[in-house]
Design an enzyme around this catalytic site. Structure first.
Site, short mmCIF file in Angstrom:
data_model
loop_
_atom_site.label_atom_id
_atom_site.label_comp_id
_atom_site.label_asym_id
_atom_site.label_seq_id
_atom_site.Cartn_x
_atom_site.Cartn_y
_atom_site.Cartn_z
N ASP A 30 2.50 -3.40 5.64
CA ASP A 30 1.29 -2.63 4.54
C ASP A 30 1.22 -2.31 3.44
O ASP A 30 2.18 -0.88 3.29
CB ASP A 30 0.36 -2.26 6.02
CG ASP A 30 -0.77 -1.19 4.93
OD1 ASP A 30 -1.26 -1.77 4.29
OD2 ASP A 30 -1.35 -1.03 6.00
N HIS A 90 -2.08 -0.10 1.99
CA HIS A 90 -3.13 0.98 2.55
C HIS A 90 -1.93 2.63 1.91
O HIS A 90 -1.35 2.13 1.33
CB HIS A 90 -3.63 1.49 3.41
CG HIS A 90 -4.98 0.53 4.14
ND1 HIS A 90 -4.14 -0.66 4.88
CD2 HIS A 90 -6.06 0.37 4.34
CE1 HIS A 90 -5.31 -1.33 4.87
NE2 HIS A 90 -6.19 -0.79 4.65
N SER A 112 -11.40 0.47 3.82
CA SER A 112 -10.47 1.49 4.78
C SER A 112 -9.55 1.98 3.46
O SER A 112 -9.26 3.38 3.86
CB SER A 112 -9.32 0.36 5.33
OG SER A 112 -8.51 -0.23 4.30
#
Length: 367
Positions: free
Chosen positions: A343, A346, A120
């Site tokens: 998160d 990311h 990702s």
């Protein structure tokens, strides 16, 4: 982490130790790993040592006008109230990173294919580049597609005949379903056919190797005929990355395909690393770490990547993004990822991955 090879035997251990200590520099290419493991351009400027500076001409695109950003990366759309994270430009020490020129990059790759292969974080970088190219060519008849497996994303610019693809592949080596469970085969790559015939390949793998508990997606490690339940993660990563390196050396023609490796991207879950012990991970962080030195520890994967790349016969361009990501404790989606959890792995778009693509473009155009 401790280096562990007991279950695999001393012979295998010795082979990999020798492999990782061996070093060669091959070919006359402008960007490569040097004897001390650092990465520099042919003009002597190191794009990966520097600091972040506010630049009001940034971001390079409006995230609200880029229609295909994944919800979890679009922090502005998810209600993030502070906006300075959009305004930071990466400034290498002693030189300037060329301004991104999307039309020039598309002209360079006219009639060609660029493919990102990885997890990702690769997806993060791929979406960044497609937004940057879309903003540089707003009137393009560009289109977006997803294959039937759900693993191959393609963004194409028909006027240029350029395709920019992302192929989901978290480990690069094989993960297969066996009767005993999911097996991570460290010395096997069966899906490399999907990487052939591409003009630029940008590989990435690291974060999934560190997953534990419910996030771990395999049950056993395998190398040769030996299957083990437990193994030092960084030793496994080193073997798997070496398998990928051998595949590149055996299958890639550098006159036709340029290979990049997206280095290790930092996470920010422990405020003690940047001298804020009371910080709740990246939550509420609005500014980068000042200067060009990160006070926290190095990431173990960083040295492994440099060690493996240094043994390769074919040239690979390392995008050594560790420091520039370590400094950006403010760049993560945090609670503005559209999820219940925070998160801190990311990156918001627009944001930090745009600098990765600015460096990628600078290297390509310099060549």
């Amino acid at each position: 982490m401790a280096m562990w090879f007991g279950l695999l035997g001393h012979g295998v251990a010795f082979f990999y130790v020798v492999a990782f200590l061996h070093y060669q520099v091959h070919g006359d290419h402008s960007y490569h790993a040097s004897q001390d493991g650092e990465t520099k351009q042919s003009n002597g400027c190191d794009y990966f040592q520097g600091s972040w500076a506010i630049d009001n001409s940034y971001p390079l695109y409006d995230p609200l006008s880029c229609p295909f950003i994944k919800q979890g990366f679009n922090c502005l759309n998810n209600g993030r109230p502070d906006h300075d994270y959009l305004k930071y430009r990466w400034k290498p020490d002693g030189c300037d990173l060329p301004r991104f020129n999307g039309q020039e990059l598309l002209e360079t790759y006219r009639g060609k294919k660029i493919e990102f292969v990885g997890d990702s974080l690769s997806y993060n970088m791929w979406q960044s580049l497609t937004c940057m190219l879309h903003a540089a060519n707003p009137n393009s008849k560009s289109n977006y597609s997803l294959d039937q497996t759900g693993d191959l994303f393609t963004f194409s610019f028909p006027e240029y005949g350029v395709s920019v693809m992302f192929l989901k592949n978290e480990f690069l080596v094989d993960v297969v379903n066996e009767t005993i469970g999911r097996v991570l085969k460290l010395d096997s790559i069966s899906n490399g056919e999907q990487w052939k015939g591409v003009d630029a390949l940008v590989f990435n793998t690291y974060h999934w190797w560190t997953h534990t508990g419910s996030l771990q997606t395999w049950d056993f490690f395998q190398i040769g005929n030996k299957v083990v339940k437990k193994m030092d993660r960084m030793e496994a990563y080193k073997i798997g990355l070496t398998t990928w390196a051998k595949w590149v050396d055996s299958n890639i023609d550098p006159s036709k395909t340029t290979v990049f490796f997206q280095g290790v991207s930092a996470t920010h879950f422990d405020g003690k690393e940047w001298n804020e012990p009371n910080a709740k991970a990246c939550l509420g962080q609005t500014q980068p770490v000042p200067g060009s030195v990160y006070p926290g520890p190095s990431l173990p994967g960083e040295s492994i990547v440099k060690s493996v790349l240094s043994t390769m016969e074919k040239p690979v361009n390392l995008l050594d993004i560790t420091l520039l990501t370590q400094l950006r404790k403010d760049g993560h989606p945090s609670i503005y990822a559209g999820k219940k959890s925070s998160d801190c792995s990311h990156w918001c778009l627009a944001g930090v991955p745009d600098a990765w693509n600015e460096i990628l473009s600078a290297i390509v155009l310099q060549k």
